[in-house]
Design an enzyme around this catalytic site. Sequence first.
Site, PDB file in Angstrom:
ATOM      1  N   PHE A 234       5.954   9.803   0.078  1.00  0.00           N
ATOM      2  CA  PHE A 234       6.898   9.176   1.011  1.00  0.00           C
ATOM      3  C   PHE A 234       6.078   8.955   2.289  1.00  0.00           C
ATOM      4  O   PHE A 234       5.985   9.813   3.149  1.00  0.00           O
ATOM      5  CB  PHE A 234       8.076  10.134   1.238  1.00  0.00           C
ATOM      6  CG  PHE A 234       9.291   9.489   1.856  1.00  0.00           C
ATOM      7  CD1 PHE A 234       9.486   8.119   1.829  1.00  0.00           C
ATOM      8  CD2 PHE A 234      10.265  10.271   2.463  1.00  0.00           C
ATOM      9  CE1 PHE A 234      10.615   7.534   2.391  1.00  0.00           C
ATOM     10  CE2 PHE A 234      11.405   9.703   3.027  1.00  0.00           C
ATOM     11  CZ  PHE A 234      11.566   8.321   2.991  1.00  0.00           C
ATOM     12  N   HIS A 235       5.450   7.796   2.364  1.00  0.00           N
ATOM     13  CA  HIS A 235       4.469   7.551   3.426  1.00  0.00           C
ATOM     14  C   HIS A 235       5.060   6.727   4.563  1.00  0.00           C
ATOM     15  O   HIS A 235       6.232   6.346   4.529  1.00  0.00           O
ATOM     16  CB  HIS A 235       3.217   6.885   2.848  1.00  0.00           C
ATOM     17  CG  HIS A 235       3.469   5.561   2.218  1.00  0.00           C
ATOM     18  ND1 HIS A 235       3.206   4.373   2.843  1.00  0.00           N
ATOM     19  CD2 HIS A 235       4.003   5.237   1.022  1.00  0.00           C
ATOM     20  CE1 HIS A 235       3.557   3.378   2.046  1.00  0.00           C
ATOM     21  NE2 HIS A 235       4.039   3.877   0.939  1.00  0.00           N
ATOM     22  N   LEU A 236       4.240   6.447   5.551  1.00  0.00           N
ATOM     23  CA  LEU A 236       4.735   5.878   6.806  1.00  0.00           C
ATOM     24  C   LEU A 236       5.661   4.665   6.675  1.00  0.00           C
ATOM     25  O   LEU A 236       6.728   4.638   7.293  1.00  0.00           O
ATOM     26  CB  LEU A 236       3.543   5.545   7.728  1.00  0.00           C
ATOM     27  CG  LEU A 236       3.893   4.956   9.092  1.00  0.00           C
ATOM     28  CD1 LEU A 236       4.830   5.848   9.876  1.00  0.00           C
ATOM     29  CD2 LEU A 236       2.623   4.701   9.901  1.00  0.00           C
TER      30      LEU A 236
END
Length: 608
Positions: free
Chosen positions: A24-26
Amino acid sequence: MGFFSTFFSKPVSTNLTVTSGNGFHLRPVAQFVSVAKKYSCEITASLNNKSVNAKGVNSLLGLSLEQGNRFTLTCKGKDAQDALESLTNIFDTLMQNDTEIEVIEKEDTHYEGDFIKGDIISSGIAIASVYHYKEESIQKESHLSFEEAFTNSLDELEALYTQHKENKNAGIYLAQKELLASLKTEALTLQDLENQIERLSAQLIGSKLEAKISDYKDILQRVKKHLGFEVKTLFPNEAFILLADDLLPSQIERLSEVSVAGVILKNTSINSHTAILLRGAGISSLIADTSLFDKDDKVILDAHAAVVVTTPSQNDLKKAEKRLQEDKKQKVLVSTKRFNSAQTKKGESIKVLANVTDENSAITAKEEGAEGIGLLRTEFLFKEEKPSFEMQVDSYEKIFSYFGDITVRTLDVGGDKALPYINLPKEENPFLGIRGIRLFKTHPEIMEEQLHAIFVAAKNRSVKIMFPMVSSVEEFSEAKTFAQEIAKKYQIDISKLLFGIMIEVPSVLFLIKSFNTVVDFYSIGTNDLTQYLFAIERTHTTLKTDELSPVVFDVIKMISLQATKPVSICGELAANKKAIPKLLELGIETLSVSAKSIAQTKEEIRHV
Ligand code: PEP
Ligand code: MG
């Protein structure tokens, strides 16, 4: 919202699993946060006893959610239930749409000169002198306060996001906006902001999120620009290969205005926003140790083989030049031929249709050379709230107006696809529960409204109506009878419409002869069919099916031999380079693929 009602209201929560290999990245976090902030309730995310505020990018990123992590989302306050439903929905969509960045395979090319090895950011060839990045700081007068500069920067990023919304990289602007917004409470002066960014960047060194440092630098530079501190980048006039430690995402757009032939960066990763934008701009780029270049000589940047040839021989230059011309020719060919029909070498015409979700994707598909819509995934058309009948008619009319050949799939909700306004019971195995055509039984009013809207929008067109997740002939016949009754009720002539099924459930494979007598067409949904054949959930985080397994092709062969009605393929397999020759050999004459794959799929067909 009173203090007491917030305080005493019961929290609601759900568990969410990160399915994307990117974690769950930027970018998805920023989209999630921008929705979360619209609700007044408290929203927290927790994992392993650590609980954070889910309305801030930095706090949410602080959970370091990786693929396979199951975290708890809790909402507490007046609009908690709505927030939970909409965030669960957004999260699922974000996970589904978060395509993993493919590591480009390195070609094996031999050069005579010395070379430096690297990693590919964006493939291609560049032959030019190297140029070491230079910048100049300029100070201009500014009458803005820090707070105004901060707000202007947020507004600018919001405007950039809106302006690029159709572009797949627009999320980068939203991510930077949310990143900047998350620093607001602690940054009252420029010095505070600089200190805060320095501290946060230092924490990121060596971590998986290290690439975020350039986003921090970028947002700091944006705020400083409004305060009069500008950075001017200097570039030569002739073609050059740019060498830099790293570049800021905002600098990539500028590169399209200068004669850059290629880029070599030392400190970035193939997942960074800078790398994503370089790929988007189609600039041949590598990650390599730029400190190894001492002279500004002519080099070959081969971002197919992932090398920089620092002392190219005449033969090397000839070889690279030849490849460069081939690449250019291929690009022109693929894009100019995208509107031509696709024929195999033997002269068989293969139809290439598009999988679309809304009007914008239909327009893109048209621009990319699609000959029709092979799959309109209607469940993505109204993701947030239940549309009125009129809104549905309007959307379908618009989408239908672009093509003559249209297949519209009735709502395919359940399993991996959720809609906030369709309540499905919590099930142990939702992939084996209420989904697709089964909604005709559980939600007849919603299905009636959808079919009615499609019938009205279709007018005199011969639109194809496709039912998803069909597992028996009776199920199809009941749904078709239901549709005919609706047409009768509203006195609409549907004699021109065709009715068919998606082949996604293995039972259908044994029923083709019976289906031949009732359906008008078939479309094979290899995404779901493969999941059910191998009993491996398509969103499973660790188990993966082999979509090129001989079993899949045997099944398609079986369908193709037995079906007496047209068969197309609309699952991901239809755009798979390795699968296309086999699919055509098995007699498939229609492929439906995503808009971005149309030109390439047509080109693959021409080589079969
Ligand atoms: C499929 O299952 O292959 C398909 C095309 O449908 P979806 O991916 O929308 O489930
Ligand atoms: Mg499916």
